[in-house]
Structure formats: structure tokens, C-alpha cells
Design a protein around this motif. Sequence first.
Motif, mmCIF file in Angstrom:
data_model
loop_
_atom_site.group_PDB
_atom_site.id
_atom_site.type_symbol
_atom_site.label_atom_id
_atom_site.label_comp_id
_atom_site.label_asym_id
_atom_site.label_seq_id
_atom_site.Cartn_x
_atom_site.Cartn_y
_atom_site.Cartn_z
ATOM 1 N N THR A 87 -0.229 26.303 -98.717
ATOM 2 C CA THR A 87 0.724 26.756 -98.960
ATOM 3 C C THR A 87 1.714 26.656 -97.646
ATOM 4 N N ALA A 88 1.330 26.901 -96.189
ATOM 5 C CA ALA A 88 1.125 26.767 -95.350
ATOM 6 C C ALA A 88 2.085 25.224 -94.931
ATOM 7 N N MET A 89 1.616 24.412 -95.355
ATOM 8 C CA MET A 89 2.183 23.346 -94.755
ATOM 9 C C MET A 89 3.199 22.591 -96.143
ATOM 10 N N LEU A 90 3.401 23.523 -96.872
ATOM 11 C CA LEU A 90 4.165 23.214 -98.373
ATOM 12 C C LEU A 90 5.668 24.263 -97.442
ATOM 13 N N LEU A 91 5.645 25.429 -97.447
ATOM 14 C CA LEU A 91 6.334 25.749 -97.038
ATOM 15 C C LEU A 91 6.807 25.259 -95.110
ATOM 16 N N PHE A 92 6.301 24.489 -94.592
ATOM 17 C CA PHE A 92 6.655 23.664 -93.353
ATOM 18 C C PHE A 92 7.707 22.546 -94.355
ATOM 19 N N PHE A 93 6.929 21.920 -94.940
ATOM 20 C CA PHE A 93 7.395 20.778 -95.266
ATOM 21 C C PHE A 93 9.334 21.079 -96.182
ATOM 22 N N LEU A 94 8.860 21.773 -96.643
ATOM 23 C CA LEU A 94 10.135 22.629 -97.331
ATOM 24 C C LEU A 94 10.935 23.110 -96.635
ATOM 25 N N GLN A 95 10.908 24.007 -94.971
ATOM 26 C CA GLN A 95 11.833 23.918 -94.496
ATOM 27 C C GLN A 95 12.360 22.943 -93.084
ATOM 28 N N LEU A 97 12.226 20.088 -95.820
ATOM 29 C CA LEU A 97 13.560 19.170 -95.821
ATOM 30 C C LEU A 97 14.945 20.009 -96.004
ATOM 31 N N LEU A 98 15.064 20.474 -95.308
ATOM 32 C CA LEU A 98 16.963 21.525 -95.505
ATOM 33 C C LEU A 98 16.870 21.494 -94.413
ATOM 34 N N ASN A 99 16.136 21.113 -93.213
ATOM 35 C CA ASN A 99 16.545 20.773 -92.210
ATOM 36 C C ASN A 99 17.126 19.578 -91.724
ATOM 37 N N ALA A 100 16.727 18.907 -92.388
ATOM 38 C CA ALA A 100 17.520 17.286 -92.303
ATOM 39 C C ALA A 100 18.182 17.793 -93.649
ATOM 40 N N LEU A 101 18.530 18.019 -94.400
ATOM 41 C CA LEU A 101 19.722 18.139 -95.657
ATOM 42 C C LEU A 101 20.782 19.227 -94.621
ATOM 43 N N GLY A 108 27.782 15.408 -93.280
ATOM 44 C CA GLY A 108 28.085 14.369 -94.088
ATOM 45 C C GLY A 108 29.865 14.640 -95.154
ATOM 46 N N LEU A 109 29.196 15.671 -95.525
ATOM 47 C CA LEU A 109 30.099 16.917 -96.062
ATOM 48 C C LEU A 109 31.048 17.022 -95.699
ATOM 49 N N HIS A 110 31.626 17.428 -94.014
ATOM 50 C CA HIS A 110 32.267 18.140 -94.188
ATOM 51 C C HIS A 110 32.896 19.337 -94.453
ATOM 52 N N SER A 111 31.503 19.845 -94.241
ATOM 53 C CA SER A 111 31.484 21.453 -95.140
ATOM 54 C C SER A 111 31.006 22.487 -94.469
ATOM 55 N N PRO A 112 31.327 23.408 -93.359
ATOM 56 C CA PRO A 112 30.924 24.483 -92.448
ATOM 57 C C PRO A 112 30.155 25.293 -93.908
ATOM 58 N N LEU A 113 30.903 25.058 -95.200
ATOM 59 C CA LEU A 113 30.082 26.808 -96.178
ATOM 60 C C LEU A 113 28.779 25.736 -96.166
ATOM 61 N N ALA A 114 29.311 25.044 -96.912
ATOM 62 C CA ALA A 114 27.808 24.473 -97.603
ATOM 63 C C ALA A 114 26.686 24.342 -96.506
ATOM 64 N N GLY A 115 26.283 24.228 -94.793
ATOM 65 C CA GLY A 115 25.898 23.974 -94.550
ATOM 66 C C GLY A 115 25.750 25.860 -94.218
ATOM 67 N N LEU A 116 25.489 26.715 -93.756
ATOM 68 C CA LEU A 116 25.929 27.950 -94.098
ATOM 69 C C LEU A 116 24.951 28.163 -94.954
ATOM 70 N N LEU A 117 25.196 27.583 -96.304
ATOM 71 C CA LEU A 117 24.717 27.620 -96.993
ATOM 72 C C LEU A 117 22.942 27.203 -97.474
ATOM 73 N N GLN A 122 16.608 28.106 -94.741
ATOM 74 C CA GLN A 122 16.406 27.671 -94.020
ATOM 75 C C GLN A 122 15.725 28.316 -92.437
ATOM 76 N N PHE A 123 16.247 29.181 -92.380
ATOM 77 C CA PHE A 123 15.909 30.085 -91.320
ATOM 78 C C PHE A 123 14.882 31.218 -92.090
ATOM 79 N N LEU A 124 14.883 31.643 -92.857
ATOM 80 C CA LEU A 124 13.800 32.205 -93.753
ATOM 81 C C LEU A 124 12.974 31.760 -94.124
ATOM 82 N N LEU A 125 13.073 30.430 -94.647
ATOM 83 C CA LEU A 125 11.573 29.366 -94.568
ATOM 84 C C LEU A 125 11.045 28.633 -93.264
#
Length: 166
Positions: A87-95, A97-101, A108-117, A122-125
Motif C-alpha cells: 500500500t505504501a509503495m502504491l501510494l508513492f507511485f500514484l503521487q 504519477l500525479l507529479n509527472a502529470l 503542456g495544456l497551458h492550463s493552471p486550472l488543470a494543474g490545480l485540479l 497530489q498533495f493529499l497523496l
Amino acid sequence: MNLRELPLRPPPLLRASIAVIPVIAASVLGQLATYPNLASWYAGLEKPSFNPPNWIFAPVWTGLYVLMAFSVWRILTVADRSAQRRTAMLLFFLQLLLNALWSWLFFGLHSPLAGLLNIVPQFLLILVTIDRFRRLDLVAALCLGPLAAWVAFASLLNFAIWRLNA
């Protein structure tokens, strides 16, 4: 090989590979979206007074990625194949993934709103990952503290940029 198949304590080269390769991949993927858009798009955005200079981001993220890889390496040294480590490893790799995304959404999308979403979950993970890592290895959890602090700051920065440019 999936996380359930990992031996109690993977061999050193496998531990290092699992810890380092995904972190480097996340860094490179993020840079592919970020760097081409710094001068062409990001430079033209309104930014808050607390926006750091562009040169600060590379050294900060380099340090954070090193700490993330070391943290995962520590978790992989724990002689525990339980659901808790998985579980710890899965959570790490999920965060991670969100980091790279985030770079692809924001730059990439020129979207501060998408980044915020992206950055809020990501922070909670990251916080949940720290808690799960703490249960297995305190040093590993502490190594993610600077990441949580920086992503909290980045969340405020992302929000401010979105508001100023909406």
C-alpha cells in the motif's frame, strides 16, 4: 514483476532500480512538458509576488527527487512483504504519477486550472504516503517532508497563477 512478487528484501540492484528509475522517469517526463513552455507561455503569465525565480525550480526538484528515491529505497529495505508495504509503495507511485502529470496539465495544456485540479490530490497523496511510510520506516517518511512542504507551496503558487490569469 509486481509488488506482490517482491522478495522480503529485494537484492540491492533491484531495490536501487525500483527506487531510482521511476523517479528519473517522472523527472524527465515533467521536463519534456515544462521546458518548451517556459519562455513561450509561462513567461507571459501574471504571477504573484511570492513566485520564485525560474532558476530555483531545477535545484529544488533535483533535491526532492533524490530524497524521494532514497525514501523508496529505504521502504524496500524493510523486510516486510505485507499489504502495508504494498500500500505504501502504491501510494508513492500514484503521487509520483500525479507529479509527472502536473507538468503536462499545467505547462503542456497551458492550463493552471488543470494543474490545480491535479496538485491538490497530489498533495493529499503525499501526506498519506508519508503516514504509510512512517509506519514502516521513520527516516523514509521524514525524507518526504520537504516534498510535502514544496508541493504545499506549489499548490498556493498554482492557485495564485490561476486566479491572476483566469
